[in-house]
Write a protein that holds these residues in place. Structure first.
Motif, PDB file in Angstrom:
ATOM      1  N   LEU A 131       0.828  -1.204   0.000  1.00 14.18           N
ATOM      2  CA  LEU A 131       0.000   0.000   0.000  1.00 14.18           C
ATOM      3  C   LEU A 131       0.861   1.253   0.000  1.00 14.18           C
ATOM      4  N   LYS A 132       0.314   2.293  -0.601  1.00 12.38           N
ATOM      5  CA  LYS A 132       1.015   3.570  -0.678  1.00 12.38           C
ATOM      6  C   LYS A 132       0.076   4.653  -0.159  1.00 12.38           C
ATOM      7  N   LEU A 133       0.634   5.608   0.550  1.00 10.38           N
ATOM      8  CA  LEU A 133      -0.132   6.744   1.043  1.00 10.38           C
ATOM      9  C   LEU A 133      -0.105   7.826  -0.033  1.00 10.38           C
ATOM     10  N   PHE A 134      -1.289   8.204  -0.527  1.00 14.01           N
ATOM     11  CA  PHE A 134      -1.382   9.211  -1.580  1.00 14.01           C
ATOM     12  C   PHE A 134      -1.663  10.584  -0.969  1.00 14.01           C
ATOM     13  N   PRO A 135      -1.073  11.635  -1.549  1.00 11.58           N
ATOM     14  CA  PRO A 135      -1.214  12.976  -0.976  1.00 11.58           C
ATOM     15  C   PRO A 135      -2.553  13.634  -1.308  1.00 11.58           C
ATOM     16  N   VAL A 136      -2.832  14.709  -0.590  1.00 13.07           N
ATOM     17  CA  VAL A 136      -3.992  15.566  -0.870  1.00 13.07           C
ATOM     18  C   VAL A 136      -3.924  15.976  -2.337  1.00 13.07           C
ATOM     19  N   GLU A 137      -5.100  16.100  -2.959  1.00 12.52           N
ATOM     20  CA  GLU A 137      -5.250  16.510  -4.359  1.00 12.52           C
ATOM     21  C   GLU A 137      -4.894  15.402  -5.351  1.00 12.52           C
ATOM     22  N   SER A 138      -4.638  14.174  -4.862  1.00 12.24           N
ATOM     23  CA  SER A 138      -4.466  13.065  -5.802  1.00 12.24           C
ATOM     24  C   SER A 138      -5.801  12.826  -6.486  1.00 12.24           C
ATOM     25  N   VAL A 139      -5.750  12.586  -7.775  1.00 11.12           N
ATOM     26  CA  VAL A 139      -6.960  12.329  -8.558  1.00 11.12           C
ATOM     27  C   VAL A 139      -7.171  10.821  -8.616  1.00 11.12           C
ATOM     28  N   LEU A 140      -8.388  10.397  -8.287  1.00 18.45           N
ATOM     29  CA  LEU A 140      -8.728   8.971  -8.257  1.00 18.45           C
ATOM     30  C   LEU A 140      -9.722   8.646  -9.360  1.00 18.45           C
ATOM     31  N   ILE A 141      -9.605   7.430  -9.869  1.00 17.12           N
ATOM     32  CA  ILE A 141     -10.602   6.945 -10.816  1.00 17.12           C
ATOM     33  C   ILE A 141     -10.853   5.468 -10.530  1.00 17.12           C
ATOM     34  N   ALA A 142     -12.132   5.102 -10.480  1.00 17.86           N
ATOM     35  CA  ALA A 142     -12.521   3.711 -10.224  1.00 17.86           C
ATOM     36  C   ALA A 142     -12.271   2.881 -11.477  1.00 17.86           C
TER      37      ALA A 142
END
Length: 185
Positions: free
Chosen positions: A35-46
């Motif tokens: 697992l990786k911790l993603f920063p604020v404002e990372s864009v996600l897509i399902a």
């Protein structure tokens, strides 16, 4: 001694675009080295099933399940502009999915998409303009919803008045044709 850190994690469950469903998990990063911790404002897509193509932006650093692809720092793109682009291209993205009833799209395919974006200052202007128009559309939708509700109330009151004999049918026909109010009996 074991850490008791709690990290928010995003899932692709019920929710709306731009607002990922968030749950808190304890010790995730310590227990799962992949697992990786993603920063604020990372864009996600399902990427899977019924939620394929749904998007969101992290408001807090978070980990996520394998059903999401995260773009931590889209090169040459403002995250808010990039998410608008993804939303505009959702149908195309869904069509890139493979599988029967619940299509899936790979991170490889998502990361291979090429986005031509204007200069950053123009991206900011586009995002501001789109957000302004969306707020205006939301206001219009609210006014329309209230108007429909009022018309439904008026319709019910009119039906009640008609069946209880409080409206003179003869004057109602004349009033409808002339645009006047019907006389109450």
């Amino acid at each position: 001694m074991r850490s008791t850190s709690r990290y928010p994690g995003t899932t692709t469950g019920p929710g709306s675009d731009s607002r990922p469903k968030t749950e808190f998990f304890s010790n995730l990063l310590e227990q799962h080295s992949a697992l990786k911790l993603f920063p604020v404002e990372s864009v996600l897509i399902a990427m899977y099933g019924a939620t394929i193509g749904r998007t969101g932006i992290l408001g807090t650093p978070a980990v996520m399940n394998q059903a999401c692809c995260a773009f931590a720092s889209p090169v040459g793109m403002r995250p808010r502009f990039f998410i608008l682009w993804l939303q505009a291209m959702r149908q195309h993205i869904v069509e890139l999915g493979v599988g029967g009833g619940q299509p899936n799209i790979s991170q490889e395919k998502l990361r291979s998409l090429r986005v031509a974006g204007p200069p950053l200052d123009e991206q900011d202007q586009i995002v501001d303009s789109v957000n302004r128009e969306l707020r205006h559309l939301d206001e219009l939708a609210n006014v329309t919803t209230k108007s429909v509700s009022k018309l439904q109330e008026y319709r019910q009151a009119l039906i009640t008045a008609a069946v209880t004999g409080k409206i003179d049918p003869a004057s109602a026909d004349t009033a409808l044709l002339s645009g006047e109010e019907a006389r109450v009996a």
